[in-house]
Design a protein around this motif. Structure first.
Motif, PDB file in Angstrom:
ATOM      1  N   SER A 159       0.869  -1.190   0.000  1.00 53.76           N
ATOM      2  CA  SER A 159       0.000   0.000   0.000  1.00 53.76           C
ATOM      3  C   SER A 159       0.898   1.229   0.000  1.00 53.76           C
ATOM      4  O   SER A 159       1.952   1.229   0.633  1.00 53.76           O
TER       5      SER A 159
ATOM      6  N   ARG B 192       0.210   3.747   1.620  1.00 50.61           N
ATOM      7  CA  ARG B 192       0.071   4.327   2.960  1.00 50.61           C
ATOM      8  C   ARG B 192       0.816   3.442   3.964  1.00 50.61           C
ATOM      9  O   ARG B 192       0.618   2.235   4.024  1.00 50.61           O
TER      10      ARG B 192
ATOM     11  N   TRP C  14      -1.714   2.716   7.550  1.00 50.35           N
ATOM     12  CA  TRP C  14      -3.144   2.420   7.520  1.00 50.35           C
ATOM     13  C   TRP C  14      -3.407   0.915   7.558  1.00 50.35           C
ATOM     14  O   TRP C  14      -2.644   0.162   8.146  1.00 50.35           O
ATOM     15  N   ASN C  15      -4.521   0.536   6.959  1.00 53.45           N
ATOM     16  CA  ASN C  15      -5.019  -0.842   7.136  1.00 53.45           C
ATOM     17  C   ASN C  15      -3.993  -1.924   6.756  1.00 53.45           C
ATOM     18  O   ASN C  15      -3.700  -2.818   7.556  1.00 53.45           O
ATOM     19  N   THR C  16      -3.483  -1.812   5.536  1.00 55.92           N
ATOM     20  CA  THR C  16      -2.596  -2.866   5.050  1.00 55.92           C
ATOM     21  C   THR C  16      -1.334  -2.927   5.907  1.00 55.92           C
ATOM     22  O   THR C  16      -0.870  -4.019   6.271  1.00 55.92           O
TER      23      THR C  16
ATOM     24  N   ILE D 252      -6.942  -3.320  -2.434  1.00 55.01           N
ATOM     25  CA  ILE D 252      -7.570  -3.603  -3.724  1.00 55.01           C
ATOM     26  C   ILE D 252      -7.901  -2.273  -4.383  1.00 55.01           C
ATOM     27  O   ILE D 252      -8.580  -1.429  -3.792  1.00 55.01           O
ATOM     28  N   TYR D 253      -7.366  -2.083  -5.584  1.00 55.32           N
ATOM     29  CA  TYR D 253      -7.669  -0.899  -6.386  1.00 55.32           C
ATOM     30  C   TYR D 253      -8.383  -1.374  -7.653  1.00 55.32           C
ATOM     31  O   TYR D 253      -7.823  -2.127  -8.439  1.00 55.32           O
ATOM     32  N   PHE D 254      -9.609  -0.929  -7.830  1.00 51.39           N
ATOM     33  CA  PHE D 254     -10.413  -1.337  -8.992  1.00 51.39           C
ATOM     34  C   PHE D 254     -10.420  -2.854  -9.180  1.00 51.39           C
ATOM     35  O   PHE D 254     -10.192  -3.371 -10.276  1.00 51.39           O
ATOM     36  N   GLY D 255     -10.648  -3.524  -8.089  1.00 51.20           N
ATOM     37  CA  GLY D 255     -10.807  -4.978  -8.138  1.00 51.20           C
ATOM     38  C   GLY D 255      -9.521  -5.778  -8.227  1.00 51.20           C
ATOM     39  O   GLY D 255      -9.553  -7.007  -8.308  1.00 51.20           O
TER      40      GLY D 255
ATOM     41  N   THR E 154      -6.692  -5.823   1.436  1.00 52.80           N
ATOM     42  CA  THR E 154      -7.582  -4.944   2.202  1.00 52.80           C
ATOM     43  C   THR E 154      -8.440  -4.169   1.221  1.00 52.80           C
ATOM     44  O   THR E 154      -7.990  -3.827   0.119  1.00 52.80           O
ATOM     45  N   MET E 155      -9.688  -3.917   1.607  1.00 46.21           N
ATOM     46  CA  MET E 155     -10.620  -3.299   0.645  1.00 46.21           C
ATOM     47  C   MET E 155     -11.823  -2.668   1.339  1.00 46.21           C
ATOM     48  O   MET E 155     -12.175  -3.038   2.459  1.00 46.21           O
ATOM     49  N   ASN E 156     -12.459  -1.782   0.595  1.00 49.96           N
ATOM     50  CA  ASN E 156     -13.702  -1.173   1.039  1.00 49.96           C
ATOM     51  C   ASN E 156     -14.859  -2.169   1.028  1.00 49.96           C
ATOM     52  O   ASN E 156     -15.785  -2.069   1.821  1.00 49.96           O
ATOM     53  N   ALA E 157     -14.808  -3.074   0.095  1.00 50.33           N
ATOM     54  CA  ALA E 157     -15.943  -3.982  -0.129  1.00 50.33           C
ATOM     55  C   ALA E 157     -16.226  -4.831   1.110  1.00 50.33           C
ATOM     56  O   ALA E 157     -15.297  -5.261   1.790  1.00 50.33           O
TER      57      ALA E 157
ATOM     58  N   THR F 257     -12.840  -1.884   5.133  1.00 50.45           N
ATOM     59  CA  THR F 257     -11.858  -1.124   5.917  1.00 50.45           C
ATOM     60  C   THR F 257     -12.249   0.352   6.001  1.00 50.45           C
ATOM     61  O   THR F 257     -12.972   0.876   5.151  1.00 50.45           O
TER      62      THR F 257
HETATM   63  C1  LIG Z   1      -7.399   4.170  -6.350  1.00 52.34           C
HETATM   64  C2  LIG Z   1      -8.234   3.370  -5.390  1.00 52.34           C
HETATM   65  C3  LIG Z   1      -9.063   2.371  -5.888  1.00 52.34           C
HETATM   66  C4  LIG Z   1      -9.801   1.581  -5.011  1.00 52.34           C
HETATM   67  N1  LIG Z   1     -10.581   0.567  -5.532  1.00 52.34           N
HETATM   68  C5  LIG Z   1     -11.245  -0.247  -4.684  1.00 52.34           C
HETATM   69  C6  LIG Z   1     -12.016  -1.337  -5.207  1.00 52.34           C
HETATM   70  O1  LIG Z   1     -12.099  -1.571  -6.405  1.00 52.34           O
HETATM   71  N2  LIG Z   1     -12.675  -2.117  -4.318  1.00 52.34           N
HETATM   72  C7  LIG Z   1     -12.607  -1.906  -2.967  1.00 52.34           C
HETATM   73  O2  LIG Z   1     -13.223  -2.667  -2.225  1.00 52.34           O
HETATM   74  N3  LIG Z   1     -11.874  -0.887  -2.457  1.00 52.34           N
HETATM   75  C8  LIG Z   1     -11.189  -0.064  -3.281  1.00 52.34           C
HETATM   76  N4  LIG Z   1     -10.412   0.956  -2.766  1.00 52.34           N
HETATM   77  C9  LIG Z   1     -10.313   1.118  -1.293  1.00 52.34           C
HETATM   78  C10 LIG Z   1      -9.056   0.466  -0.720  1.00 52.34           C
HETATM   79  O3  LIG Z   1      -8.845  -0.821  -1.234  1.00 52.34           O
HETATM   80  C11 LIG Z   1      -9.159   0.353   0.793  1.00 52.34           C
HETATM   81  O4  LIG Z   1      -9.424   1.612   1.352  1.00 52.34           O
HETATM   82  C12 LIG Z   1      -7.897  -0.260   1.386  1.00 52.34           C
HETATM   83  O5  LIG Z   1      -8.149  -0.821   2.642  1.00 52.34           O
HETATM   84  C13 LIG Z   1      -6.792   0.796   1.507  1.00 52.34           C
HETATM   85  O6  LIG Z   1      -5.661   0.233   2.117  1.00 52.34           O
HETATM   86  P1  LIG Z   1      -4.706   1.140   3.029  1.00 52.34           P
HETATM   87  O7  LIG Z   1      -5.581   1.695   4.110  1.00 52.34           O
HETATM   88  O8  LIG Z   1      -3.684   0.213   3.545  1.00 52.34           O
HETATM   89  O9  LIG Z   1      -4.128   2.174   2.138  1.00 52.34           O
HETATM   90  C14 LIG Z   1      -9.709   1.800  -3.619  1.00 52.34           C
HETATM   91  C15 LIG Z   1      -8.889   2.837  -3.122  1.00 52.34           C
HETATM   92  C16 LIG Z   1      -8.159   3.615  -4.010  1.00 52.34           C
HETATM   93  C17 LIG Z   1      -7.278   4.732  -3.465  1.00 52.34           C
END
Ligand SMILES: Cc1cc2nc3c(=O)[nH]c(=O)nc-3n(C[C@H](O)[C@H](O)[C@H](O)COP(=O)(O)O)c2cc1C
Length: 210
Positions: free
Chosen positions: A9, A11, A14-16, A88-91, A129-132, A167
């Motif tokens: 990541s 960052r 953060w989460n990762t 995860i960025y864009f899947g 790690t992801m928003n989903a 996350t």
């Molecule tokens: C450019 C970008 C694209 C992202 N795309 C997705 C996504 O496709 N699906 C998802 O679940 N989260 C997505 N996220 C959210 C991150 O995966 C999520 O916040 C992650 O935990 C961030 O990790 P970090 O806190 O270690 O940086 C995206 C975030 C960014 C900045």
């Protein structure tokens, strides 16, 4: 036992990063010697297709492109365990994660028969790690990410993956155009679920580093 821990990541706090620090502690709890790398601090690019690793007579399992990733690839291939976490960025895993994989796996892949040149064994723990939320991950992302996991099978060890879902992305959602997310729901997840994810990361780190 040597364990290389990578935060893919951008960052660092953060989460990762937290998940990978917990995985690192797990590895250390079973006596592994560990190294923690913030991948975004490393100045490198993905595979340049120089193809020197495929030249006849050249030593196998070596990335010949010289930049700041080269010694890291060497240390990964000399380790017993690789623990790597990516948002995860864009899947998909991040671009930097992908660039590392291109370099690491291409140099162990045989273009003669598609097998692995690597004769050692490296266990791999992969953390996303992801928003989903978990259900979305299970339904719509997991199968696609299996392709990434397959690439690590070229390192001949156990491959374990773990999703850290829903996350918290910012500490104060009210300051951002992020109306699609509820601060309350995110905080609840962070308080109730994230500690369990940290614990799981610790256990995976320990298990794969024994
Ligand atoms: C450019 C970008 C694209 C992202 N795309 C997705 C996504 O496709 N699906 C998802 O679940 N989260 C997505 N996220 C959210 C991150 O995966 C999520 O916040 C992650 O935990 C961030 O990790 P970090 O806190 O270690 O940086 C995206 C975030 C960014 C900045």
């Amino acid at each position: 036992m040597k364990t290389v821990v990578i935060n893919a990541s951008p960052r660092k706090k953060w989460n990762t990063a937290e998940i990978m620090q917990s995985a690192q502690k797990g590895a250390e709890s079973v006596g592994a010697e560990t190294e923690y790398i913030n991948l975004y601090d490393v100045d490198f690019k993905g595979c340049r297709s120089c193809l020197v690793c495929k030249l006849k007579g050249k030593e196998k399992c070596k990335c010949y492109w010289r930049d700041n990733l080269s010694p890291i690839i060497e240390r990964i291939l000399a380790a017993d365990t690789l623990l790597i976490g990516t948002p995860i960025y864009f899947g998909e895993p991040t671009a930097e994660f992908r660039a590392l994989i291109e370099r690491l796996i291409f140099c162990v892949l045989s273009y003669d028969d598609g097998s692995s040149y690597f004769t050692g064994k490296i266990n791999v723990g992969l953390f996303y790690t992801m928003n989903a939320p978990l259900q979305f991950f299970e339904d719509s992302m997991k199968d696609n990410l299996a392709k990434t996991e397959f690439l690590f099978s070229f390192l001949n060890g156990e491959v374990t993956s773990y999703p850290v879902c829903d996350t918290i992305q910012v500490s104060d959602y009210s300051k951002f155009n992020m109306a699609g997310f509820s601060q309350e729901a995110k905080e609840k997840q962070w308080i109730l679920q994230f500690p369990k994810d940290l614990e799981k990361a610790f256990k995976i780190g320990a298990e794969l580093s024994k």
